[in-house]
Design a protein around this motif. Structure first.
Motif, PDB file in Angstrom:
ATOM      1  N   ARG A  41       0.846  -1.197   0.000  1.00 57.27           N
ATOM      2  CA  ARG A  41       0.000   0.000   0.000  1.00 57.27           C
ATOM      3  C   ARG A  41       0.878   1.243   0.000  1.00 57.27           C
ATOM      4  O   ARG A  41       1.701   1.436   0.884  1.00 57.27           O
ATOM      5  CB  ARG A  41      -0.916  -0.002   1.209  1.00 57.27           C
ATOM      6  CG  ARG A  41      -1.934   1.089   1.170  1.00 57.27           C
ATOM      7  CD  ARG A  41      -3.013   0.822   2.236  1.00 57.27           C
ATOM      8  NE  ARG A  41      -4.052   1.798   2.120  1.00 57.27           N
ATOM      9  CZ  ARG A  41      -5.158   1.641   1.419  1.00 57.27           C
ATOM     10  NH1 ARG A  41      -5.367   0.522   0.785  1.00 57.27           N
ATOM     11  NH2 ARG A  41      -6.061   2.586   1.370  1.00 57.27           N
ATOM     12  N   GLY A  53       0.163   4.992   0.192  1.00 57.38           N
ATOM     13  CA  GLY A  53      -0.901   5.956   0.435  1.00 57.38           C
ATOM     14  C   GLY A  53      -2.260   5.317   0.232  1.00 57.38           C
ATOM     15  O   GLY A  53      -2.615   4.364   0.901  1.00 57.38           O
ATOM     16  N   GLU A  54      -3.012   5.790  -0.763  1.00 58.12           N
ATOM     17  CA  GLU A  54      -4.356   5.266  -1.033  1.00 58.12           C
ATOM     18  C   GLU A  54      -4.372   4.136  -2.059  1.00 58.12           C
ATOM     19  O   GLU A  54      -5.409   3.537  -2.308  1.00 58.12           O
ATOM     20  CB  GLU A  54      -5.264   6.404  -1.528  1.00 58.12           C
ATOM     21  CG  GLU A  54      -5.454   7.514  -0.517  1.00 58.12           C
ATOM     22  CD  GLU A  54      -6.149   7.025   0.743  1.00 58.12           C
ATOM     23  OE1 GLU A  54      -7.146   6.297   0.637  1.00 58.12           O
ATOM     24  OE2 GLU A  54      -5.672   7.363   1.841  1.00 58.12           O
ATOM     25  N   GLN A  55      -3.234   3.848  -2.686  1.00 55.45           N
ATOM     26  CA  GLN A  55      -3.175   2.843  -3.749  1.00 55.45           C
ATOM     27  C   GLN A  55      -2.619   1.528  -3.215  1.00 55.45           C
ATOM     28  O   GLN A  55      -1.670   1.517  -2.443  1.00 55.45           O
ATOM     29  CB  GLN A  55      -2.292   3.328  -4.897  1.00 55.45           C
ATOM     30  CG  GLN A  55      -2.751   4.608  -5.532  1.00 55.45           C
ATOM     31  CD  GLN A  55      -4.076   4.439  -6.258  1.00 55.45           C
ATOM     32  OE1 GLN A  55      -4.389   3.380  -6.772  1.00 55.45           O
ATOM     33  NE2 GLN A  55      -4.861   5.502  -6.285  1.00 55.45           N
ATOM     34  N   THR A  56      -3.204   0.415  -3.657  1.00 56.24           N
ATOM     35  CA  THR A  56      -2.728  -0.914  -3.273  1.00 56.24           C
ATOM     36  C   THR A  56      -2.285  -1.662  -4.513  1.00 56.24           C
ATOM     37  O   THR A  56      -3.010  -1.715  -5.508  1.00 56.24           O
ATOM     38  CB  THR A  56      -3.829  -1.710  -2.556  1.00 56.24           C
ATOM     39  OG1 THR A  56      -4.235  -0.990  -1.393  1.00 56.24           O
ATOM     40  CG2 THR A  56      -3.322  -3.079  -2.136  1.00 56.24           C
ATOM     41  N   THR A  74       2.971  -0.063   3.465  1.00 55.96           N
ATOM     42  CA  THR A  74       2.327  -1.084   4.285  1.00 55.96           C
ATOM     43  C   THR A  74       2.258  -2.354   3.458  1.00 55.96           C
ATOM     44  O   THR A  74       1.918  -2.310   2.272  1.00 55.96           O
ATOM     45  CB  THR A  74       0.903  -0.645   4.678  1.00 55.96           C
ATOM     46  OG1 THR A  74       0.989   0.610   5.349  1.00 55.96           O
ATOM     47  CG2 THR A  74       0.244  -1.656   5.582  1.00 55.96           C
TER      48      THR A  74
END
Length: 101
Positions: A37, A39-42, A83
């Motif tokens: 991950r 930020g907001e992208q996985t 993450t």
């Protein structure tokens, strides 16, 4: 993340280290994958993992302006926090086939 070298014009390698990666234990599947991950992208990536030293390496193909994973990996910088989730189950060969696990 500790390293993010561009291996070729179309390949970026992200390397992370840490005690949490030692806790993952050895990966028994040839094509184990993880979720990373930014930020907001996985992103999903095939992982090479050394639990003894707590090091994880994921290679990404960069398709220029196309595709999310390569574009994010190409701009990743050492020191950037990511993450990691997983590992996901991959394929483990049967010892009876003679394939190396």
């Amino acid at each position: 993340m500790v390293e993010s070298p561009q291996l070729t014009p179309q390949m970026v390698r992200l390397t992370s280290e840490g005690a949490d990666l030692r806790a993952m234990g050895p990966l028994v599947h040839i094509d184990s994958y993880i979720k990373i991950r930014f930020g907001e992208q996985t992103l999903t990536g095939t992982v090479h993992h050394d639990p003894e030293v707590g090091r994880m390496v994921v290679d990404f193909v960069v398709h220029g302006e196309e595709g999310l994973a390569g574009a994010l990996a190409a701009t990743a910088q050492p020191g950037e926090e990511i993450t990691v989730g997983g590992p996901g189950r991959g394929w483990a060969p049967s010892r009876a086939t003679g394939a190396a696990a």
